[in-house]
Structures are given as C-alpha cells and as structure tokens.
Design a protein around this motif. Structure first.
Motif, PDB file in Angstrom:
ATOM      1  N   PHE A 248     -51.645  -0.135 -77.582  1.00 15.70           N
ATOM      2  CA  PHE A 248     -51.768  -1.420 -76.891  1.00 15.70           C
ATOM      3  C   PHE A 248     -50.452  -2.078 -76.502  1.00 15.70           C
ATOM      4  N   GLU A 249     -49.332  -1.613 -77.007  1.00 17.42           N
ATOM      5  CA  GLU A 249     -48.024  -2.230 -76.763  1.00 17.42           C
ATOM      6  C   GLU A 249     -48.116  -3.757 -76.903  1.00 17.42           C
ATOM      7  N   PRO A 250     -48.513  -4.240 -78.074  1.00 19.32           N
ATOM      8  CA  PRO A 250     -48.748  -5.677 -78.249  1.00 19.32           C
ATOM      9  C   PRO A 250     -47.457  -6.490 -78.312  1.00 19.32           C
ATOM     10  N   SER A 251     -47.575  -7.754 -77.913  1.00 18.49           N
ATOM     11  CA  SER A 251     -46.442  -8.669 -78.070  1.00 18.49           C
ATOM     12  C   SER A 251     -46.404  -9.201 -79.501  1.00 18.49           C
TER      13      SER A 251
ATOM     14  N   VAL B 167     -52.100  -9.345 -80.201  1.00 17.21           N
ATOM     15  CA  VAL B 167     -51.986 -10.053 -78.928  1.00 17.21           C
ATOM     16  C   VAL B 167     -51.363  -9.057 -77.957  1.00 17.21           C
ATOM     17  N   SER B 168     -52.103  -8.720 -76.891  1.00 22.30           N
ATOM     18  CA  SER B 168     -51.638  -7.677 -75.971  1.00 22.30           C
ATOM     19  C   SER B 168     -52.096  -7.964 -74.546  1.00 22.30           C
ATOM     20  N   LYS B 169     -51.309  -7.480 -73.589  1.00 22.31           N
ATOM     21  CA  LYS B 169     -51.679  -7.580 -72.180  1.00 22.31           C
ATOM     22  C   LYS B 169     -52.857  -6.662 -71.858  1.00 22.31           C
ATOM     23  N   ALA B 170     -53.072  -5.648 -72.672  1.00 22.29           N
ATOM     24  CA  ALA B 170     -54.183  -4.714 -72.451  1.00 22.29           C
ATOM     25  C   ALA B 170     -55.540  -5.399 -72.561  1.00 22.29           C
ATOM     26  N   PHE B 171     -55.594  -6.563 -73.183  1.00 22.76           N
ATOM     27  CA  PHE B 171     -56.852  -7.277 -73.366  1.00 22.76           C
ATOM     28  C   PHE B 171     -57.130  -8.295 -72.266  1.00 22.76           C
ATOM     29  N   LYS B 172     -56.229  -8.416 -71.289  1.00 19.04           N
ATOM     30  CA  LYS B 172     -56.384  -9.421 -70.245  1.00 19.04           C
ATOM     31  C   LYS B 172     -57.651  -9.156 -69.429  1.00 19.04           C
ATOM     32  N   GLY B 173     -58.501 -10.159 -69.332  1.00 18.57           N
ATOM     33  CA  GLY B 173     -59.741 -10.066 -68.570  1.00 18.57           C
ATOM     34  C   GLY B 173     -60.849  -9.271 -69.246  1.00 18.57           C
TER      35      GLY B 173
ATOM     36  N   PRO C 120     -63.670  -8.982 -72.242  1.00 12.82           N
ATOM     37  CA  PRO C 120     -64.384  -9.802 -73.229  1.00 12.82           C
ATOM     38  C   PRO C 120     -64.009  -9.399 -74.663  1.00 12.82           C
ATOM     39  N   MET C 121     -64.106 -10.354 -75.580  1.00  9.40           N
ATOM     40  CA  MET C 121     -63.673 -10.127 -76.960  1.00  9.40           C
ATOM     41  C   MET C 121     -64.393  -8.946 -77.608  1.00  9.40           C
ATOM     42  N   ILE C 122     -65.682  -8.803 -77.387  1.00  8.46           N
ATOM     43  CA  ILE C 122     -66.416  -7.696 -78.012  1.00  8.46           C
ATOM     44  C   ILE C 122     -65.857  -6.350 -77.546  1.00  8.46           C
ATOM     45  N   LYS C 123     -65.468  -6.255 -76.264  1.00  9.40           N
ATOM     46  CA  LYS C 123     -64.886  -5.016 -75.761  1.00  9.40           C
ATOM     47  C   LYS C 123     -63.468  -4.819 -76.303  1.00  9.40           C
ATOM     48  N   GLN C 124     -62.736  -5.910 -76.513  1.00 11.49           N
ATOM     49  CA  GLN C 124     -61.415  -5.815 -77.133  1.00 11.49           C
ATOM     50  C   GLN C 124     -61.544  -5.209 -78.533  1.00 11.49           C
ATOM     51  N   HIS C 125     -62.508  -5.695 -79.283  1.00  9.63           N
ATOM     52  CA  HIS C 125     -62.724  -5.192 -80.643  1.00  9.63           C
ATOM     53  C   HIS C 125     -63.155  -3.723 -80.607  1.00  9.63           C
ATOM     54  N   ARG C 126     -63.985  -3.371 -79.649  1.00 12.75           N
ATOM     55  CA  ARG C 126     -64.402  -1.978 -79.525  1.00 12.75           C
ATOM     56  C   ARG C 126     -63.218  -1.073 -79.200  1.00 12.75           C
ATOM     57  N   MET C 127     -62.284  -1.572 -78.385  1.00  8.02           N
ATOM     58  CA  MET C 127     -61.085  -0.802 -78.053  1.00  8.02           C
ATOM     59  C   MET C 127     -60.276  -0.502 -79.320  1.00  8.02           C
ATOM     60  N   VAL C 128     -60.107  -1.522 -80.151  1.00 10.04           N
ATOM     61  CA  VAL C 128     -59.357  -1.344 -81.395  1.00 10.04           C
ATOM     62  C   VAL C 128     -60.121  -0.418 -82.341  1.00 10.04           C
TER      63      VAL C 128
END
Length: 134
Positions: free
Chosen positions: A74-77, A97-103, A105-113
């Motif tokens: 994710f190259e997080p900040s 906190v990452s630019k990869a999560f821009k736009g 939804p939170m549930i999809k962010q969690h699924r990515m992780v």
C-alpha cells in the motif's frame, strides 16, 4: 451428631442464611463479601495508539514482518502495527493511511488488507483494522 445445615443465598443483601434442620436455628450473621474480579491492566486504546505513533515501543520481529508486507502493498503515509494480545501474537491492531484507499469504500479497504494478510490472519484470534485514504 452434627445438625444438617441448609443454606440459602440472598443476593439482594449479600448475606448467607443458615438454617439447621434440628432445633430451628437461624443466623444471618455470616456476611459474604462480593466477588472482586481483577481489572485488566490498562492498555492504550487503538485510536490513541494510532495517533501517538511517535511514542510507540519498538516493533517485535513479527510486527516488522507484517509492516513490511503492508508497506510493499500500500505504500502508506502512516502505518501502525501492534500486537495487542500481550505478546503471544494472536491479536493485532493495524492502522493504515494510504493513497491506495482513495475513493474506495471502507469495507473494500478492509478486504484489501485482509487479502494481503490472509495467510497470517488464519492463525490469529482477531484483528482491529483502521484504514483511511490519504
């Protein structure tokens, strides 16, 4: 011969009633204190941990491993990975906190992780996950 003693717990007043079967003897003098359960040691909350990144203790080897996997993906900040199970490695608090999560939804962010850490999560008891777009 000793008399047979029956007892009845009265939770309203925290006393134990004793009644002997022979002689009709009764006593309410026995005071039983309430059960005192030890309180868990105070730990910093997940939100406080994520905000106070400068005050954190050094990472153990497994936390470093998890951090490197998340950094590569994710190259997080901002990134915080903490073992909150008391050191046994069964529960983690992760904040990213990452630019990869821009736009996204939170549930999809969690699924990515969860997808990145799928093999590790199988062995855990639980995970607290906090993701945010940069």
């Amino acid at each position: 011969m000793l008399p047979l003693v029956r007892h009845r717990w009265l939770p309203a007043n925290g006393r134990l009633n004793l009644a002997a079967s022979a002689g009709g003897w009764r006593s309410r003098a026995s005071q039983i204190p309430p059960i005192q359960r030890p309180r868990p040691a105070a730990t910093r909350s997940f939100a406080a941990e994520a905000c106070n990144a400068g005050e954190e203790s050094p990472l153990n080897e497994y936390e470093k491993y998890l951090s490197s996997k998340l950094m590569d993906a994710f190259e997080p900040s901002k990134l915080s990975v903490r073992d909150i199970s008391g050191g046994c490695g069964s529960m983690f608090a992760i904040s990213i906190v990452s630019k990869a999560f821009k736009g996204v939804p939170m549930i999809k962010q969690h699924r990515m992780v969860n997808e990145i850490l799928a093999d590790e999560i199988k062995e855990w008891h639980g995970v607290q996950l906090n993701t945010k777009a940069d």
